[in-house]
Design a protein around this motif. Structure first.
Motif, mmCIF file in Angstrom:
data_model
loop_
_atom_site.group_PDB
_atom_site.id
_atom_site.type_symbol
_atom_site.label_atom_id
_atom_site.label_comp_id
_atom_site.label_asym_id
_atom_site.label_seq_id
_atom_site.Cartn_x
_atom_site.Cartn_y
_atom_site.Cartn_z
ATOM 1 N N THR A 173 0.813 -1.202 0.000
ATOM 2 C CA THR A 173 0.000 0.000 0.000
ATOM 3 C C THR A 173 0.855 1.265 0.000
ATOM 4 N N PHE A 174 0.254 2.336 -0.479
ATOM 5 C CA PHE A 174 0.863 3.657 -0.356
ATOM 6 C C PHE A 174 0.470 4.261 0.983
ATOM 7 N N GLU A 175 1.427 4.940 1.615
ATOM 8 C CA GLU A 175 1.121 5.636 2.857
ATOM 9 C C GLU A 175 0.778 7.091 2.565
ATOM 10 N N SER B 177 3.600 8.108 -0.212
ATOM 11 C CA SER B 177 4.894 7.427 -0.266
ATOM 12 C C SER B 177 4.667 5.927 -0.125
ATOM 13 N N ASP B 178 5.616 5.151 -0.577
ATOM 14 C CA ASP B 178 5.565 3.731 -0.239
ATOM 15 C C ASP B 178 6.617 3.485 0.834
ATOM 16 N N SER B 179 6.627 2.305 1.375
ATOM 17 C CA SER B 179 7.458 2.080 2.557
ATOM 18 C C SER B 179 8.947 2.072 2.217
ATOM 19 N N ASN B 180 9.267 1.944 0.947
ATOM 20 C CA ASN B 180 10.663 1.881 0.534
ATOM 21 C C ASN B 180 11.204 3.294 0.309
#
Lengths: 453, 453
Positions: A173-175, B177-180
């Motif tokens: 998922t996107f945050e 954002s994504d977690s990366n």
């Protein structure tokens, strides 16, 4: 504003014969000589152009010759039927107003540009015939979807996009955050993400509304760089209470057939274009789907079919527990069934926690609808209605019970079971237009590394 | 699945007289004694219930007495017309199947729960009459919107949600954002945010398609905790090429009148409910809007009106340059015009960079459509078509030219000017239902600090 579109003119030529009209549109082609000039106009209502003829001394032919493709013009003229020409009518111009020409670096010219190059100019590429047609069909399919569900008594439901639940339990998922990191917008205790599905929320509304559907953007931060994955795509997710797996497969079949049939009927010119330019087999394939009873095959039987030809696949470990890849899906749809097929009763291991567990203990009441050229187009299931079984499954897959307690509680409050599915809208557009890459059926596609414009 | 809804039964009673029917739905009320029992069912198709009567020795009246509100049941029975009762028909039951009862802590009981308390249970509150009705009207308005724009030749266009452009140039946006974090999904050079508008992208598609509209979620990280702001809301944004401010105001007026009129016509029971329970003046107000020519007032003239009564406002600095607050907007709509009014030609200082600059040098060709009870419902403008003026304005407001070059370039490639507006969909639902708080017209509202479920 003009009172009619080029599509209306071309569809009902008799209605406009000898009529004075005004048409504001963009130049698609411009040819002729010092005495007569043919300018083709397009207003985006159809892939086909309106031919406008300029003759007579009231026109400055040098000036007309200088009008570039893409220029915005307004033309006054008289409609004249042309029964022997490919187009049913043309306009004999009496006046032209060049509202805004294009600079010389306007990239959409007569020569065909390949689709990859067009992806670099998403703000202009819809002015080619191929992207124009694709977007007309995309819009038409969306409207037919809304109409289908409305006619069948479904409530249009908007699930939240920003959510703290991850519906699939495993998706990338996107945050979401605002710039104030000390005082997060949604508080400290939850991690807001962009929804990967509206289903869990739709399940709450189906208890009470009986039939609901979503049609909204969904998001996955998958880095997969394939022709059929995008980070942002639209999903249609109907949900029906008092319905089981069989009911929901029937709904998916009827929905797709109805929507595709009506779209084809309303857009003969666009499907003619697509058949000539994208896929010569397109209409044959779509009409075959519309007119054929949907095939259904059990997952275990599908394994048997795949095992017969396992040598042709990259993934050859074809045994119970295999989640099909696109190669397997396409083989089933293209070679075994030569058309759409619903595979049912998948192993529970790789399916979502909320699916109804079959009595065999190993499989869930789910289906994937596979179509030629694409693979999975629709995925759905009957939802687990028994509270304890559902709770057990959330624990097995490691979901925080507290966060999903509201969802579990539906089963305590009159939820007698529902079923639903999701259609990837862009995959549907690909299937119906014959377009091969998801980047060409979304106006501004978002994929890994790509947020152009 | 049942073949018809309770709405269909109640709307066409004669069609069902003496017919055997099966109805699966939820219990709304349950009263009676040991010999006769009246159970009211609701299936979400309408606010009104279907009354089912149980009499005769085939029923276990102790068991019937124990069925709780919210229980899912399936009833077989015979339709009987009741010309002298408030409801046109009832069902004489022959059989009942209790599919799933509710636990004792099911919160939706006979007594009315206030709206604030209901906001704590968004997964259940739609099973009250007031939220059920609101969501039925919300769904109906959405469908009428799609139909209106389709009938009028608009292409349904999906702007990207994740974007690197901030359309309004100043909005508080959510970041994605994504977690990366080492290898950002969309690359290093752009800051992806959730879109606050689809307009800029729609402007690219209107060049070529002439008339397009979006209908999609938009996002603002505004911390304002008011009755009419949410962090996530849906917008409808039509855009027309070859159209100026007057054209687009006419479109907004016609669109709203058509959509509201059709919604009222199709939902007499729901508007009856809303008039009795939410706002006794609702239908009078809506019909007055439908039947009255939209008023238009210049911003400068509106200032004169506001100055006459400046003492009644919190913001009393009423001079050229003032961006109206809700108090000013409501005064104009409620007191000066007693109905919707379009204020036009606002000062350019507080309006977006893309608006067409009027010859006076101080104002832009924009409008806000104000309605009683809400204030601003629609905002729109004619877009600046002159490349140099647009570029100058982006520099004045500090927008990075490179990021918006694609948008500027539209003016070089046949864009002869367009106009458009945005309707806040939830505000429209509030206006049409009379509901006072945006949290009550969105299934799962997102506001500062609130991401419940």
């Amino acid at each position: 504003m003009d009172k009619y579109s080029i599509r209306e003119l071309l569809e009902k030529p008799e209605k406009f014969n000898n009529k004075q009209i005004t048409m504001s549109a963009w130049v698609s082609a411009n040819r002729g000589n010092k005495k007569i000039r043919f300018i083709e106009l397009n207003d985006g209502s159809t892939v086909n152009n309106l031919q406008v003829i300029f003759k007579g001394q009231e026109f400055n032919f040098d000036e007309l010759d200088q009008i570039h493709n893409g220029a915005a013009v307004a033309v006054d003229g008289t409609v004249s039927l042309t029964p022997n020409a490919p187009q049913p009518l043309e306009v004999i111009a009496s006046k032209i107003n060049i509202l805004r020409d294009t600079d010389l670096d306007y990239p959409i010219q007569k020569q065909t540009i390949n689709l990859e190059t067009l992806r670099e100019i998403p703000h202009l590429r819809h002015r080619t015939n191929i992207i124009r047609t694709t977007m007309i069909i995309r819009s038409a399919l969306a409207l037919e979807m809304h109409n289908y569900f409305n006619e069948n008594g479904f409530l249009y439901f908007n699930a939240p996009i920003i959510t703290s639940n991850d519906g699939e339990g495993a998706g990338e998922t996107f945050e979401v955050s605002d710039s104030n990191s000390k005082n997060p917008f949604f508080g400290d205790d939850r991690k807001p993400t962009l929804g990967v599905t509206g289903q869990l929320h739709a399940e709450s509304y189906v208890v009470g509304f009986k039939k609901v559907y979503t049609f909204a953007p969904t998001f996955r931060a998958e880095h997969s760089n394939t022709k059929k994955h995008a980070a942002e795509f639209w999903m249609i997710e109907p949900e029906m209470a008092f319905a089981d797996l069989k009911d929901i497969i029937n709904l998916a079949d009827d929905c797709l057939k109805t929507v595709i049939k009506r779209t084809i009927e309303k857009h003969p010119n666009e499907f003619d274009y697509l058949t000539r330019n994208v896929d010569s087999n397109l209409l044959t394939r779509l009409n075959s789907f519309i007119n054929t009873k949907l095939s259904v095959i059990d997952y275990r039987d599908a394994l048997v079919e795949l095992n017969k030809v396992k040598d042709r696949f990259e993934e050859q470990n074809i045994e119970f527990g295999l989640d099909f890849g696109t190669e397997h899906e396409r083989y089933l749809a293209e070679q075994v069934f030569n058309g759409p097929v619903a595979v049912i009763n998948f192993p529970k291991e790789f399916k979502a926690f909320y699916m109804h567990q079959n009595p065999d203990g190993n499989t869930v009441a789910s289906f994937d609808l596979l179509v030629p050229g694409i693979g999975e187009l629709v995925g759905g299931s009957q939802r687990e209605v028994i509270y304890d079984k559902l709770l057990q499954r959330t624990k097995e897959v490691g979901i925080n019970q507290e966060e999903l307690q509201w969802y579990l509680d539906l089963r305590r409050f009159g939820d007698c079971g529902s079923s639903g599915f999701g259609i990837g809208f862009e995959r549907l557009v690909m299937y119906v237009t014959g377009m091969d890459n998801i980047r060409d059926v979304i106006p501004y596609p978002r994929t890994s590394g790509n947020i152009k414009m």
